[in-house]
Motif scaffolding. Structure first.
Motif, mmCIF file in Angstrom:
data_model
loop_
_atom_site.group_PDB
_atom_site.id
_atom_site.type_symbol
_atom_site.label_atom_id
_atom_site.label_comp_id
_atom_site.label_asym_id
_atom_site.label_seq_id
_atom_site.Cartn_x
_atom_site.Cartn_y
_atom_site.Cartn_z
ATOM 1 N N PHE A 1 0.774 -1.269 -0.017
ATOM 2 C CA PHE A 1 0.053 0.190 -0.005
ATOM 3 C C PHE A 1 0.923 1.313 -0.011
ATOM 4 C CE2 PHE A 1 -1.744 3.527 2.392
ATOM 5 C CZ PHE A 1 -2.784 3.703 1.558
ATOM 6 N N MET A 2 0.518 2.099 -0.942
ATOM 7 C CA MET A 2 1.240 3.418 -0.697
ATOM 8 C C MET A 2 0.173 4.735 -0.889
ATOM 9 S SD MET A 2 3.809 3.040 -4.208
ATOM 10 C CE MET A 2 2.605 2.670 -5.428
ATOM 11 N N PRO A 3 0.515 5.242 0.350
ATOM 12 C CA PRO A 3 -0.395 6.456 0.519
ATOM 13 C C PRO A 3 -0.300 7.363 -0.458
ATOM 14 C CG PRO A 3 1.415 6.579 2.171
ATOM 15 C CD PRO A 3 1.479 5.113 1.233
ATOM 16 N N ALA A 4 -1.206 8.420 -0.565
ATOM 17 C CA ALA A 4 -1.301 9.435 -1.599
ATOM 18 C C ALA A 4 0.057 10.344 -1.371
ATOM 19 C CB ALA A 4 -2.461 10.394 -1.605
ATOM 20 N N ASN A 5 0.726 10.777 -2.360
ATOM 21 C CA ASN A 5 1.818 11.583 -2.249
ATOM 22 C C ASN A 5 2.879 11.062 -1.792
ATOM 23 O OD1 ASN A 5 0.156 14.072 -3.403
ATOM 24 N ND2 ASN A 5 -0.630 14.027 -1.152
ATOM 25 N N ALA A 6 3.115 9.842 -1.634
ATOM 26 C CA ALA A 6 4.380 9.305 -1.043
ATOM 27 C C ALA A 6 5.291 8.937 -2.333
ATOM 28 C CB ALA A 6 4.022 7.739 -0.640
ATOM 29 N N SER A 7 6.507 9.445 -2.191
ATOM 30 C CA SER A 7 7.609 9.195 -3.445
ATOM 31 C C SER A 7 7.898 7.765 -3.173
ATOM 32 C CB SER A 7 8.859 10.108 -2.937
ATOM 33 O OG SER A 7 9.182 9.902 -1.724
ATOM 34 N N HIS A 8 8.225 7.520 -4.670
ATOM 35 C CA HIS A 8 8.411 6.131 -4.998
ATOM 36 C C HIS A 8 9.143 5.892 -6.283
ATOM 37 C CE1 HIS A 8 4.398 6.532 -6.179
ATOM 38 N NE2 HIS A 8 4.564 5.637 -7.220
ATOM 39 N N ALA A 9 10.009 4.728 -6.484
ATOM 40 C CA ALA A 9 10.628 4.635 -7.602
ATOM 41 C C ALA A 9 10.828 2.951 -7.706
ATOM 42 C CB ALA A 9 12.074 5.247 -7.733
ATOM 43 N N LEU A 10 10.719 2.533 -9.044
ATOM 44 C CA LEU A 10 10.854 1.089 -9.168
ATOM 45 C C LEU A 10 11.832 0.546 -10.094
ATOM 46 C CD1 LEU A 10 8.517 -1.087 -8.838
ATOM 47 C CD2 LEU A 10 8.250 -0.699 -11.256
ATOM 48 N N LYS A 11 12.311 -0.561 -9.897
ATOM 49 C CA LYS A 11 13.411 -1.175 -11.138
ATOM 50 C C LYS A 11 12.782 -2.798 -11.025
ATOM 51 C CE LYS A 11 18.092 -2.597 -12.040
ATOM 52 N NZ LYS A 11 17.996 -1.874 -13.216
ATOM 53 N N ALA A 12 12.651 -3.064 -12.196
ATOM 54 C CA ALA A 12 12.328 -4.480 -12.698
ATOM 55 C C ALA A 12 13.571 -5.435 -12.739
ATOM 56 C CB ALA A 12 11.353 -4.665 -13.878
ATOM 57 N N GLU A 13 13.830 -6.187 -11.799
ATOM 58 C CA GLU A 13 15.116 -6.943 -11.904
ATOM 59 C C GLU A 13 14.924 -7.994 -12.915
ATOM 60 O OE1 GLU A 13 15.197 -8.091 -7.844
ATOM 61 O OE2 GLU A 13 16.159 -6.365 -7.203
ATOM 62 N N GLU A 14 13.868 -8.384 -13.382
ATOM 63 C CA GLU A 14 13.592 -9.389 -14.337
ATOM 64 C C GLU A 14 11.809 -9.129 -14.779
ATOM 65 O OE1 GLU A 14 11.670 -13.332 -11.966
ATOM 66 O OE2 GLU A 14 13.757 -13.047 -11.671
ATOM 67 N N ASN A 15 11.549 -9.560 -15.990
ATOM 68 C CA ASN A 15 10.277 -9.216 -16.094
ATOM 69 C C ASN A 15 9.357 -9.044 -15.295
ATOM 70 O OD1 ASN A 15 11.121 -9.026 -18.950
ATOM 71 N ND2 ASN A 15 10.133 -11.060 -19.596
ATOM 72 N N LEU A 16 8.528 -8.195 -14.936
ATOM 73 C CA LEU A 16 7.754 -7.937 -13.633
ATOM 74 C C LEU A 16 6.404 -7.429 -14.234
ATOM 75 C CD1 LEU A 16 7.588 -7.575 -10.548
ATOM 76 C CD2 LEU A 16 8.556 -5.157 -10.918
ATOM 77 N N ALA A 17 5.353 -8.163 -13.612
ATOM 78 C CA ALA A 17 3.843 -7.927 -13.730
ATOM 79 C C ALA A 17 3.188 -7.772 -12.525
ATOM 80 C CB ALA A 17 3.247 -8.805 -14.702
ATOM 81 N N PHE A 18 2.464 -6.591 -12.377
ATOM 82 C CA PHE A 18 1.532 -6.318 -11.089
ATOM 83 C C PHE A 18 0.493 -5.484 -11.582
ATOM 84 C CE2 PHE A 18 4.917 -3.071 -11.410
ATOM 85 C CZ PHE A 18 3.958 -1.782 -11.163
ATOM 86 N N LEU A 19 -0.732 -5.707 -10.615
ATOM 87 C CA LEU A 19 -1.952 -5.018 -10.738
ATOM 88 C C LEU A 19 -1.606 -3.571 -9.708
ATOM 89 C CD1 LEU A 19 -4.871 -4.841 -11.630
ATOM 90 C CD2 LEU A 19 -5.400 -5.893 -9.522
ATOM 91 N N LEU A 20 -1.770 -2.436 -10.264
ATOM 92 C CA LEU A 20 -1.696 -1.276 -9.787
ATOM 93 C C LEU A 20 -3.199 -0.769 -9.427
ATOM 94 C CD1 LEU A 20 -0.184 0.977 -8.395
ATOM 95 C CD2 LEU A 20 -0.321 2.197 -10.977
ATOM 96 N N THR A 21 -3.669 -0.676 -8.371
ATOM 97 C CA THR A 21 -5.082 -0.075 -8.117
ATOM 98 C C THR A 21 -4.616 1.527 -7.561
ATOM 99 O OG1 THR A 21 -5.764 -2.056 -7.483
ATOM 100 C CG2 THR A 21 -7.120 -0.268 -6.795
ATOM 101 N N LEU A 22 -5.276 2.385 -8.145
ATOM 102 C CA LEU A 22 -5.323 3.710 -7.921
ATOM 103 C C LEU A 22 -6.703 4.120 -7.168
ATOM 104 C CD1 LEU A 22 -3.536 5.478 -10.732
ATOM 105 C CD2 LEU A 22 -2.577 4.860 -8.282
#
Length: 120
Positions: free
Chosen positions: A86-107
């Motif tokens: 869970f990421m609260p609104a306005n939380a800074s975040h970054a991402l790196k895919a180490e291998e092929n990566l699939a996820f469901l993002l719910t806003l």
């Protein structure tokens, strides 16, 4: 690249069947969008970096397959199948895919922001 699959009131999908990895970068599929939420399948090619950013909406990430690293407000979180973040609104975040990566993002709507706007 973004595609929209449906925006109806009922929906049944087998997420693994919708996963497609681009040769590089991100493939985004909006599965469902309504007045308060957006459900998006994100497929990242191995080695893809998404630089630090934030969103005015609350978000959840549910990892379907692959591995990666999420940096959320300075904390590193391993992304692996079955992981839920869970990421609260306005939380800074970054991402790196180490291998092929699939996820469901719910806003979802940030209820605090909504209250501030409505004067409650």
């Amino acid at each position: 690249m973004t595609t929209t699959l449906m925006s109806h009131s009922s929906l049944a999908i087998q997420l693994p069947e919708k996963i497609e990895y681009p040769p590089q970068g991100v493939l985004s599929k909006v599965l469902l969008k309504d007045a308060c939420c957006q459900y998006t399948l994100l497929c990242l090619a191995a080695g893809t970096d998404i630089s630090e950013h934030s969103s005015p909406r609350n978000a959840t990430v549910h990892v379907i397959e692959g591995r990666g690293l999420l940096t959320l407000q300075g904390q590193e979180i391993a992304l692996e199948p079955g992981g839920f973040i869970f990421m609260p609104a306005n939380a800074s975040h970054a991402l790196k895919a180490e291998e092929n990566l699939a996820f469901l993002l719910t806003l979802s709507e940030n209820s605090q922001a909504k209250h501030k706007l409505s004067g409650d």
